[in-house]
Design an enzyme around this catalytic site. Sequence first.
Site, short mmCIF file in Angstrom:
data_model
loop_
_atom_site.label_atom_id
_atom_site.label_comp_id
_atom_site.label_asym_id
_atom_site.label_seq_id
_atom_site.Cartn_x
_atom_site.Cartn_y
_atom_site.Cartn_z
N CYS A 134 1.02 -1.22 0.00
CA CYS A 134 0.21 0.10 0.06
C CYS A 134 1.28 1.92 0.05
O CYS A 134 1.60 1.88 1.43
CB CYS A 134 -0.90 -0.41 1.21
SG CYS A 134 -1.88 1.59 1.74
N CYS A 137 -0.79 4.17 2.03
CA CYS A 137 -0.79 3.96 3.91
C CYS A 137 0.89 4.23 4.06
O CYS A 137 1.26 4.75 5.06
CB CYS A 137 -1.04 2.56 3.83
SG CYS A 137 -2.00 2.04 3.45
N ASP A 138 1.96 4.12 3.13
CA ASP A 138 3.66 3.37 3.52
C ASP A 138 4.44 4.74 3.10
O ASP A 138 5.21 4.62 3.48
CB ASP A 138 3.36 1.85 3.37
CG ASP A 138 3.36 1.34 4.33
OD1 ASP A 138 1.84 1.80 5.78
OD2 ASP A 138 2.85 0.29 4.21
#
Length: 305
Positions: A134, A137-138
């Site tokens: 992701c 997200c990261d």
Amino acid sequence: MDTHPLVILGSGPAGCTAALYAARAGLAPLVLEGPLPGGQLTQTSDVENFPGFPRAVGGYDLVVAMREQAERFGARFEADAVTACDLSGETKTLTTLTGETLRCRALIVATGASARWLGVPGEEALRGRGVSACATCDGAFFRGRHVAVVGGGDVACEDALTLSKLCAKVTLIHRRDSLRASKVLADRVLAAPNVEPLWDTVVEAVRDPAQGRVTALALRGVKTGAAAELPVDGLFVAIGHAPNTDFLRGALPLDPAGYVLGEDVRTAVPGVFAAGDVMDPRYKQAVVAASAGARAALEAERFLR
Ligand code: NAP
């Protein structure tokens, strides 16, 4: 124990749209959100192809709005997921992660799909320590660093573009020499100055679990057979998804890849319907999932009436 008229599993575009239609039909649906509330859309940055948003909309914002709309008409969302089910009787029985047993007369399965992994040495040990599925997200953990993205589809291109805005360099590793992604995304990614494609190449190992972080990738040229090492700080895997249907094995007919089989949204079991990526190996689009959610709710309403 109460028997719900309709339970909906999943809270992505398919589940939320099914909930909206079912709530407006007076079925007071109970939605079990699943392990990733809002589904895969929450992990996408900008959605540019959902009709009605000429200037794009954040994936998270879009699915939150869908949920609010369903709640306004009386859909109830609960933070839980189904781990086992018995769909054999007229009343369906669901066992949930929190240990609850639920009964319902109709069921809509909209549990979506989850990221697939490469399955190479080092990948699992370094998940969350430099290996991710992701970018939204990261990505921020890799600001100013060099990362690799594996895959050639829309998600790989979106991830590479997201990361190109944060990272010094992004290497896009694809096992063939042309991208599967839509032309608009492929053109954009290939034009990005700090994205470098690496064609006809596969990842054979992620280094270095002993150091507890990603230091390099062991690569192999598909056509040449040549081995190489690519020093990187992170690896983003974007090689497609597998449907979330483990809890349905034995209860519903599934295809060999695990997708729910049926005639459009109707499964082989009366009263059980499926919508979205869990039954769609072909299109996997938010708008297609939303449409299937609406159809599943209309079929559930017809079944219950
Ligand atoms: P996808 O389209 O199935 O692409 C997966 C990519 O990973 C392919 O390029 C595939 O290579 C590669 N791959 C698969 N297994 C691999 C392995 N073991 N090792 C190395 N590479 C591997 O999946 P996706 O990108 O996750 O997209 C899923 C769906 O969502 C698609 O239908 C896509 O169109 C849709 N989507 C659309 C948008 C948008 O329209 N904005 C955004 C995101 C997603 P090959 O090409 O060689 O098969």
